[in-house]
Enzyme design. Structure first.
Site, short mmCIF file in Angstrom:
data_model
loop_
_atom_site.label_atom_id
_atom_site.label_comp_id
_atom_site.label_asym_id
_atom_site.label_seq_id
_atom_site.Cartn_x
_atom_site.Cartn_y
_atom_site.Cartn_z
N HIS A 142 0.86 -1.18 0.00
CA HIS A 142 0.00 0.00 0.00
C HIS A 142 0.89 1.23 0.00
O HIS A 142 1.65 1.45 0.94
CB HIS A 142 -0.89 -0.02 1.26
CG HIS A 142 -1.74 1.21 1.41
ND1 HIS A 142 -2.16 1.66 2.64
CD2 HIS A 142 -2.24 2.07 0.50
CE1 HIS A 142 -2.89 2.75 2.48
NE2 HIS A 142 -2.95 3.03 1.19
N HIS B 101 -7.13 3.90 -4.58
CA HIS B 101 -8.19 4.45 -3.73
C HIS B 101 -7.77 5.89 -3.40
O HIS B 101 -6.61 6.24 -3.49
CB HIS B 101 -8.43 3.62 -2.47
CG HIS B 101 -7.36 3.77 -1.42
ND1 HIS B 101 -7.51 4.58 -0.32
CD2 HIS B 101 -6.14 3.21 -1.30
CE1 HIS B 101 -6.42 4.52 0.43
NE2 HIS B 101 -5.56 3.69 -0.14
N PRO C 228 -8.33 -4.37 2.14
CA PRO C 228 -7.51 -4.79 3.28
C PRO C 228 -8.22 -4.56 4.61
O PRO C 228 -8.97 -3.60 4.78
CB PRO C 228 -6.28 -3.90 3.17
CG PRO C 228 -6.79 -2.66 2.50
CD PRO C 228 -7.90 -3.09 1.58
N GLY C 229 -7.97 -5.47 5.54
CA GLY C 229 -8.41 -5.26 6.92
C GLY C 229 -7.31 -4.57 7.69
O GLY C 229 -6.33 -4.09 7.12
N SER C 230 -7.45 -4.52 8.99
CA SER C 230 -6.41 -3.89 9.80
C SER C 230 -5.23 -4.85 9.97
O SER C 230 -5.29 -6.01 9.57
CB SER C 230 -6.98 -3.55 11.18
OG SER C 230 -7.35 -4.74 11.85
N HIS D 34 -12.90 0.77 0.41
CA HIS D 34 -11.48 0.42 0.27
C HIS D 34 -11.02 -0.54 1.37
O HIS D 34 -10.14 -1.36 1.14
CB HIS D 34 -10.63 1.68 0.30
CG HIS D 34 -9.20 1.45 0.68
ND1 HIS D 34 -8.36 0.67 -0.07
CD2 HIS D 34 -8.46 1.89 1.73
CE1 HIS D 34 -7.17 0.64 0.51
NE2 HIS D 34 -7.20 1.37 1.60
N ALA E 97 -11.51 -1.55 6.00
CA ALA E 97 -12.33 -1.53 7.22
C ALA E 97 -12.66 -0.10 7.65
O ALA E 97 -13.76 0.20 8.09
CB ALA E 97 -11.60 -2.27 8.35
N LYS F 137 5.33 -1.75 8.18
CA LYS F 137 4.79 -0.43 7.93
C LYS F 137 5.91 0.59 7.90
O LYS F 137 6.70 0.68 8.82
CB LYS F 137 3.76 -0.06 9.00
CG LYS F 137 2.51 -0.94 8.91
CD LYS F 137 1.40 -0.39 9.77
CE LYS F 137 0.14 -1.26 9.62
NZ LYS F 137 -0.50 -1.14 8.30
#
Length: 234
Positions: A16, A107, A139-141, A163, A165, A233
């Protein structure tokens, strides 16, 4: 960047990234320009945040050109990042083959489309395109499920779906409410950052991804369910 496994234990690489700071800089530049333009022909605007460019004006065309540049810049960034990730995996993993299934999914973007017999600019903010049979990523968390979906082409949503959650509390609120132990418990089984610097991304700060998917079952069909095993991340 995430390494995920689907229901058959096939490996997916998911990343992402957007236009990063340059997109924000473009936005701020044109917001200020729009405010100046509006001040010249509307002296009683109720809120300065309602400033806009009229289609066909020089600044409107400049803005669309800049937005398209930023979106293409983001796409090329993701393409290059994916190459780097795959090259890294080739060094550290046994030999593997790549499939032809690669999904590039914007997104938070603007696009010219035709809806309800009109050509319009669609802004998908926190949304992705879900045209008939179009593949997308939801995507989820960190520590929750993610989904590969196929669009159902629902015209009432302008061929769109959520997009992801979405947050149910701010980053600041998450840092105040949760602890490092909470983060460790909610991301058990996922290799990821688990110190205080990652608390704002704790799964409990996000909406229930299963409920989100249920709420948009008329917009997309689930093709694959992914679970994260590594999450990095930047």
């Amino acid at each position: 960047m995430e390494i995920c496994l689907d229901e058959s234990n096939a490996v997916w690489v998911m990343l992402h990234s957007g236009s990063r700071g340059v997109g924000n800089a473009i936005g701020q530049h044109f917001i200020q320009m729009a405010r100046r333009d509006m001040a010249g022909h509307m002296h009683n605007m109720p809120d300065k945040n309602l400033a806009y460019f009229s289609e066909g004006s020089v600044h409107f065309d400049d803005y669309i050109e800049a937005v398209n540049w930023a979106q293409e810049y983001a796409r090329v960034n993701r393409q290059e990042m994916m190459k780097l990730v795959l090259n890294c995996l080739k060094v550290h993993l046994p030999k593997f083959s790549l499939t032809s299934e690669a999904i590039n999914c914007h997104h938070n973007y603007v696009v010219r489309e035709h809806h309800f017999e009109r050509d319009v600019y669609v802004t998908r903010k926190g949304a992705i395109s879900a045209k008939k049979d179009q593949l997308g990523i939801i995507p989820g968390s960190m520590g929750a499920k993610s989904f590969i979906v196929r669009g159902r082409g629902n015209p009432e949503s302008f061929y769109s779906c959520a997009h992801g959650a979405g947050r149910k509390m701010s980053r600041a609120a998450a840092r105040q409410r949760f602890t490092r132990k909470d983060l460790e418990a909610q991301t058990r089984g996922v290799q990821c950052r688990k110190d205080r610097g990652g608390i704002d991304e704790i799964p409990a700060a996000y909406k229930d991804i299963d409920q989100v998917m249920q709420n948009q079952s008329d917009l997309v069909d689930i093709v694959h369910t992914l679970r994260q095993v590594i999450c990095i991340k930047g």
